[in-house]
Design a protein around this motif. Sequence first.
Motif, short mmCIF file in Angstrom:
data_model
loop_
_atom_site.label_atom_id
_atom_site.label_comp_id
_atom_site.label_asym_id
_atom_site.label_seq_id
_atom_site.Cartn_x
_atom_site.Cartn_y
_atom_site.Cartn_z
N LYS A 108 38.04 50.66 55.24
CA LYS A 108 37.00 51.08 54.30
C LYS A 108 36.58 49.91 53.42
O LYS A 108 35.40 49.73 53.11
CB LYS A 108 37.54 52.24 53.45
CG LYS A 108 36.57 52.82 52.48
CD LYS A 108 36.41 54.30 52.66
CE LYS A 108 35.09 54.77 52.08
NZ LYS A 108 34.63 53.95 50.95
N GLY A 109 37.59 49.11 53.06
CA GLY A 109 37.33 47.95 52.21
C GLY A 109 36.50 46.88 52.89
O GLY A 109 35.95 46.00 52.23
N LEU A 110 36.44 46.96 54.21
CA LEU A 110 35.65 45.97 54.95
C LEU A 110 34.18 46.39 55.07
O LEU A 110 33.33 45.61 55.45
CB LEU A 110 36.23 45.76 56.35
CG LEU A 110 37.62 45.13 56.44
CD1 LEU A 110 38.06 45.05 57.89
CD2 LEU A 110 37.62 43.73 55.83
N MET A 111 33.93 47.64 54.73
CA MET A 111 32.56 48.16 54.88
C MET A 111 31.65 47.67 53.76
O MET A 111 32.08 47.04 52.81
CB MET A 111 32.58 49.69 54.91
CG MET A 111 33.31 50.25 56.12
SD MET A 111 33.29 52.06 56.14
CE MET A 111 34.21 52.39 57.63
N GLU A 120 41.31 35.58 60.11
CA GLU A 120 41.91 35.60 58.78
C GLU A 120 42.17 37.04 58.33
O GLU A 120 43.23 37.37 57.79
CB GLU A 120 40.96 34.91 57.80
CG GLU A 120 41.51 34.68 56.43
CD GLU A 120 40.43 34.15 55.49
OE1 GLU A 120 40.76 33.77 54.37
OE2 GLU A 120 39.23 34.16 55.89
N ILE A 121 41.19 37.89 58.61
CA ILE A 121 41.31 39.30 58.24
C ILE A 121 42.43 39.99 59.01
O ILE A 121 43.24 40.72 58.45
CB ILE A 121 39.97 40.04 58.50
CG1 ILE A 121 38.83 39.38 57.73
CG2 ILE A 121 40.09 41.51 58.13
CD1 ILE A 121 38.97 39.47 56.24
N ASP A 172 50.04 41.16 58.27
CA ASP A 172 51.04 40.89 57.24
C ASP A 172 51.27 42.12 56.38
O ASP A 172 52.41 42.49 56.09
CB ASP A 172 50.57 39.74 56.34
CG ASP A 172 50.72 38.38 57.02
OD1 ASP A 172 51.24 38.35 58.14
OD2 ASP A 172 50.31 37.38 56.42
N ALA A 173 50.19 42.73 55.97
CA ALA A 173 50.27 43.90 55.09
C ALA A 173 51.02 45.05 55.78
O ALA A 173 51.91 45.66 55.20
CB ALA A 173 48.89 44.34 54.66
N LYS A 176 30.95 44.82 57.08
CA LYS A 176 30.28 43.58 56.70
C LYS A 176 30.56 42.49 57.73
O LYS A 176 31.65 42.45 58.31
CB LYS A 176 30.80 43.11 55.33
CG LYS A 176 30.12 43.75 54.16
CD LYS A 176 30.62 43.19 52.85
CE LYS A 176 32.04 43.64 52.56
NZ LYS A 176 32.45 43.36 51.15
N ILE A 227 42.32 52.60 54.27
CA ILE A 227 41.80 51.98 53.05
C ILE A 227 41.27 50.59 53.35
O ILE A 227 40.20 50.21 52.90
CB ILE A 227 42.91 51.91 51.97
CG1 ILE A 227 43.29 53.31 51.51
CG2 ILE A 227 42.45 51.06 50.79
CD1 ILE A 227 44.48 53.36 50.56
N PHE A 228 42.03 49.86 54.15
CA PHE A 228 41.65 48.49 54.48
C PHE A 228 40.31 48.44 55.22
O PHE A 228 39.41 47.68 54.86
CB PHE A 228 42.74 47.86 55.34
CG PHE A 228 42.63 46.36 55.47
CD1 PHE A 228 43.31 45.52 54.59
CD2 PHE A 228 41.85 45.79 56.46
CE1 PHE A 228 43.21 44.14 54.71
CE2 PHE A 228 41.75 44.40 56.58
CZ PHE A 228 42.43 43.59 55.70
N HIS A 268 51.60 36.45 69.08
CA HIS A 268 50.79 36.60 67.87
C HIS A 268 49.33 36.26 68.15
O HIS A 268 48.42 36.95 67.70
CB HIS A 268 51.34 35.71 66.76
CG HIS A 268 50.71 35.93 65.43
ND1 HIS A 268 50.00 34.96 64.77
CD2 HIS A 268 50.66 37.03 64.64
CE1 HIS A 268 49.55 35.45 63.62
NE2 HIS A 268 49.94 36.69 63.52
N ASP A 287 45.01 38.60 60.45
CA ASP A 287 46.26 38.04 59.98
C ASP A 287 46.73 38.76 58.71
O ASP A 287 47.89 39.15 58.58
CB ASP A 287 46.05 36.55 59.70
CG ASP A 287 47.37 35.79 59.71
OD1 ASP A 287 48.20 36.08 60.60
OD2 ASP A 287 47.57 34.94 58.83
N LEU A 288 45.78 38.92 57.82
CA LEU A 288 46.08 39.57 56.55
C LEU A 288 46.56 41.01 56.74
O LEU A 288 47.58 41.43 56.18
CB LEU A 288 44.83 39.55 55.67
CG LEU A 288 44.97 40.10 54.26
CD1 LEU A 288 45.98 39.29 53.46
CD2 LEU A 288 43.62 40.10 53.56
#
Lengths: 205, 205
Positions: free
Chosen positions: B201-204, B155-156, B162-163, B148, B198-199, B127, B158-159
């Motif tokens: 993109k969400g970080l942009m 943390e990102i 998990d997803a 960004k 999507i993920f 891991h 890991d998230l």
Amino acid sequence: MSSGSDQQDIKREKILEAAYQRFLHYGYSKTTMNEIAGDLSLSKALLYYYFPDKSQLYIAVMRKLAAEYIQKLQNKLNKFDNLREAFIFQIDTQHDFVVKNYNFFDFFRVNEQNLPDTIWEIITEIHQTEMVLLSAAIQIEADKGNIKPVDNPGEIVDLLLDALHGVRVSAVSHKKAMFPQKEHLEEIHTKRLLLLDIFIKGLMY
Amino acid sequence: MSSGSDQQDIKREKILEAAYQRFLHYGYSKTTMNEIAGDLSLSKALLYYYFPDKSQLYIAVMRKLAAEYIQKLQNKLNKFDNLREAFIFQIDTQHDFVVKNYNFFDFFRVNEQNLPDTIWEIITEIHQTEMVLLSAAIQIEADKGNIKPVDNPGEIVDLLLDALHGVRVSAVSHKKAMFPQKEHLEEIHTKRLLLLDIFIKGLMY
DNA sequence: AAACTGACTATTTAAACAAAATTATCAAAA
DNA sequence: TTTTGATAATTTTGTTTAAATAGTCAGTTT
């Protein structure tokens, strides 16, 4: 549609309530029909007058729980200010539902791979309600122009629900506990909010 | 660091290979020490000369598999053109690893809640390697200004892991199969790609 | 001495069976 | 129609025994 007298329905309800308490506190397999009958000062045979067998009794309780849960969701249909709020509501509501009835669901864990079809139908019904609720929220958000138009909102909802589920599962299996501890619950919730924010952002233009 | 002659190491390797084949084809509990010894035309006692017991032998094989897997990841460290590519590599590599060794991992399923600490250490090591690889990819992408700046890339990662895991789990438990069918594999992969897009993109900005 | 084995013991798993608990039925009573 | 006590049928639990397998060790081979 419904047959039987009012009296019968009342007694049925009483049995369901007693059964629910037993299943909730001791789980399915450690609850006997005798005990349920005993709680109501009835003979066990009467239970079989109202319900064909133990598993049907369990399913009837399950159905009742599901109906309440579904009702709670439907009350909020189209009542959200934004997408994030809608998903937070679903996350919290489902979480409460699972935590509150944790022991009740041991039936699921025991029968794991071969749940009765009826149970699957109930699960599907719940899932569909969630889908309707959240798809509507997505549609509204898209109509408001806050996110990109999506041709299939259901697909997006499904995906996010899976992803959120993963956050729970991983948190549980990383640690060795079967069910998340109090401390972990907070962590899971935080992670989910983070995921939700990133995801929603990812849906925007 | 390593003690023992070359000859000893070679024999150890042969035992590990034979054991791996057995564990892979028949699982841990249906593999006997006699059979492993038989495959190599050795006495069972000799296995105990090289390994203290059966579980340690299993763990040694596991360690080897993990080392190869980790190596494969590390070879690609900082070699990606973009974040998406990095994650797709991790998704595919892990997927292949799990599929190829599916039977080997029955040990995990059987011992479910109380795996030896050594196994947990190996899992943790894997891991962490994934985290390093993907955190680096995020950092690079942030440095390039495509997403960004993130204060905690781990943390990102890991998230998202998990997803992505959730997408697999849900696909499996919705249907009744323990392991996704060939058809579902495709579906899972598609969903994961969608989630990934999507993920990211969400970080942009 | 290091690598190896056959014969042995110790544990674990599996099978067979009896006993106990629990589900489910039913004829008869309220 | 609703309810029950008595009883049958089934499932679970516990116990014993036999078999399979893990693990040990004194001694042989290289």
